[in-house]
Design an enzyme around this catalytic site. Structure first.
Site, PDB file in Angstrom:
ATOM      1  N   LYS A   1       2.212  11.457  21.933  1.00  0.00           N
ATOM      2  CA  LYS A   1       1.986  12.874  21.655  1.00  0.00           C
ATOM      3  C   LYS A   1       2.864  13.388  20.493  1.00  0.00           C
ATOM      4  CE  LYS A   1      -0.523  14.164  25.715  1.00  0.00           C
ATOM      5  NZ  LYS A   1      -0.428  13.443  26.987  1.00  0.00           N
TER       6      LYS A   1
ATOM      7  N   ASP B   1       7.508   7.387  31.838  1.00  0.00           N
ATOM      8  CA  ASP B   1       6.458   7.841  30.930  1.00  0.00           C
ATOM      9  C   ASP B   1       6.839   9.233  30.435  1.00  0.00           C
ATOM     10  OD1 ASP B   1       4.261   8.747  29.577  1.00  0.00           O
ATOM     11  OD2 ASP B   1       2.783   8.088  31.067  1.00  0.00           O
TER      12      ASP B   1
ATOM     13  N   PHE C   1      -0.548  10.864  35.954  1.00  0.00           N
ATOM     14  CA  PHE C   1      -1.465  10.747  34.816  1.00  0.00           C
ATOM     15  C   PHE C   1      -0.783   9.901  33.748  1.00  0.00           C
ATOM     16  CE2 PHE C   1      -3.288  11.610  30.721  1.00  0.00           C
ATOM     17  CZ  PHE C   1      -4.645  11.536  30.989  1.00  0.00           C
TER      18      PHE C   1
HETATM   19  C1  LIG Z   1      -1.224  12.329  27.509  1.00  0.00           C
HETATM   20  C2  LIG Z   1      -0.508  11.373  28.367  1.00  0.00           C
HETATM   21  C3  LIG Z   1      -0.795  10.003  28.324  1.00  0.00           C
HETATM   22  C4  LIG Z   1      -1.922   9.427  27.499  1.00  0.00           C
HETATM   23  O1  LIG Z   1      -1.806   9.663  26.138  1.00  0.00           O
HETATM   24  P1  LIG Z   1      -3.085   9.522  25.180  1.00  0.00           P
HETATM   25  O2  LIG Z   1      -2.536   9.650  23.807  1.00  0.00           O
HETATM   26  O3  LIG Z   1      -4.034  10.635  25.543  1.00  0.00           O
HETATM   27  O4  LIG Z   1      -3.680   8.179  25.451  1.00  0.00           O
HETATM   28  C5  LIG Z   1      -0.026   9.157  29.094  1.00  0.00           C
HETATM   29  N1  LIG Z   1       0.959   9.629  29.883  1.00  0.00           N
HETATM   30  C6  LIG Z   1       1.262  10.939  29.955  1.00  0.00           C
HETATM   31  C7  LIG Z   1       2.377  11.395  30.824  1.00  0.00           C
HETATM   32  C8  LIG Z   1       0.527  11.860  29.213  1.00  0.00           C
HETATM   33  O5  LIG Z   1       0.790  13.161  29.314  1.00  0.00           O
END
Ligand SMILES: *Cc1c(COP(=O)(O)O)cnc(C)c1O
Length: 403
Positions: A258, A229, A144
């Site tokens: 986040k 990520d 994700f």
């Molecule tokens: C939440 C998340 C995203 C996307 O972040 P948004 O601020 O919702 O666009 C990307 N990568 C990971 C691992 C995430 O948990």
């Protein structure tokens, strides 16, 4: 039993006017502080989701609210057409915290990932010498990384992916945690390997020990970038600054988001090597709000909290406690528990209740969390949580499994 008199009217409003792209638990929050939220009917709940780790420091951490407020009173937006007095300091402080060389500021997590993809491709063409339009990025099954058209192009979750084509090419999917599969997938056109150090949305999936050290070695051997990520796993969630730190591995680029915005505003960034981010020249990438003064001021306060190490330590110590308590429930309605620090994926026994049913039973007992997939609950309390509050939540879980 809790009162939900006003709740239903607010939910009706949401459902009538809001796009139906979420299926929230039936709780309408109107106030919050620390690890606790209060709904419109005055019921209080422990927040065991923390905005998917956006609220690592809890709701309305005083230092973060103060930083935002002070900045609102001075300057909100300049655009990057001009300098502002917060941007450079934020970049420097974030680079020092993360021991990286350069910072690219954006707003949402998806934008940070998009930026890392663009930078990796540009680096492949301009530095590595990959032939025009043929760069490949290796990604993991179950990933994700956000919701943009390019990012959902390489999602294997049908709900995230289907009917959004035509899709962006250039991505190769391998099983998560499978080093041999990555080795087989690498070609002279491989620009980067983009992966989550722990897969959050997939259910807090921890890869086999030594996996990322192996990935690092493959990257070094083949002149490929490692892009971690850390949007959900980073910034103290797992008990260290980065989840990758548990493996003693450094990435070439990290995507952050986040918690970087302190649960107040969206702040994201790509941090990493200056010779990689340095491929961007004026006009080649940008964002109107990326690095705006309020974001930088909040981000600086976040960096200051993380620099104390207090939240990493809390997550490590309380995480050990949380996992110990959750492990007691294995065989008593819980099939298995994974995770690191104050982060746990709890698989509900398939013969017991669904994740949704358990989430509802938890809500009725004053604990908020959300299922991911059918039978996995994700626990990610704010890192300000106490041992007593963990006990309260785990006791509520034990009851909810059997309710
Ligand atoms: C939440 C998340 C995203 C996307 O972040 P948004 O601020 O919702 O666009 C990307 N990568 C990971 C691992 C995430 O948990």
């Amino acid at each position: 039993m809790a009162d939900h008199g006003l709740t239903s009217s607010f939910i009706k409003l949401d459902e009538e006017w809001g796009a139906h792209n979420y299926h929230p638990l039936p709780v309408v929050i109107s106030e919050a502080e620390g690890a606790w939220v209060t709904d419109v009917d005055g019921n209080r709940y422990l927040d065991f989701l923390s905005g998917y780790s956006a609220l690592n420091f809890g709701h309305r951490h005083p230092a973060l609210v103060e930083a935002a407020r002070d900045q609102l009173d001075r300057l909100t937006l300049t655009s990057r057409a001009f300098h502002n007095d917060q941007f450079g300091a934020f970049c420097r402080e974030l680079a020092e915290l993360t021991q990286t060389e350069m910072v690219l500021t954006m707003n949402t997590g998806a934008e940070a990932v998009e930026s890392a993809i663009k930078v990796s491709r540009k680096w492949a063409y301009e530095v590595k010498g990959v032939a025009f339009d043929s760069a490949e990025i290796i990604v993991a099954a179950g990933n994700f990384h956000g919701r943009t058209t390019t990012i959902v192009s390489f999602s294997d979750d049908p709900a995230a992916h289907d009917n959004y084509g035509p899709f962006t090419p250039g991505f190769v999917t391998v099983p998560y945690g499978d080093l041999q599969a990555i080795s087989d997938a690498i070609t002279p056109n491989t620009a980067a390997i983009l992966m989550e150090p722990i897969q959050g949305e997939a259910g807090v999936i921890v890869p086999p020990a030594g996996f990322f050290a192996g990935v690092r070695q493959l990257c070094d051997d083949n002149n490929v970038l490692l892009v971690a990520d850390e949007i959900q796993s980073g910034l103290a969630r797992t008990g260290k600054l980065f989840a990758l730190d548990h493996d003693d591995v450094r990435a070439d680029l990290y995507t952050l988001g986040k918690a970087l915005g302190g649960g107040i505003i969206p702040v994201s960034a790509v941090v990493g090597r200056a010779d990689v981010l340095g491929v961007l020249k004026p006009g080649q990438h940008g964002s109107t709000f990326g690095g705006y003064p309020v974001a930088c001021a909040v981000g600086r306060a976040v960096v200051e909290l993380l620099a104390t190490g207090e939240f990493q330590t809390r997550s490590q110590e309380l995480g050990r406690y949380l996992h110990g308590r959750l492990d007691e429930l294995v065989g008593k309605g819980v099939a298995s528990v994974r995770g690191r620090g104050l982060w746990a994926g709890v698989d509900i026994d398939p013969r017991a209740r669904t994740g949704r049913e358990v989430s509802m039973a938890l809500r009725d007992r004053g604990v908020l969390c959300k299922e991911t997939h059918e039978r996995t609950l994700r626990f990610a309390p704010p890192l300000v949580i106490t041992k007593e509050e963990i006990d309260q939540a785990v006791d509520a879980l034990a009851e909810s499994l059997n309710a």
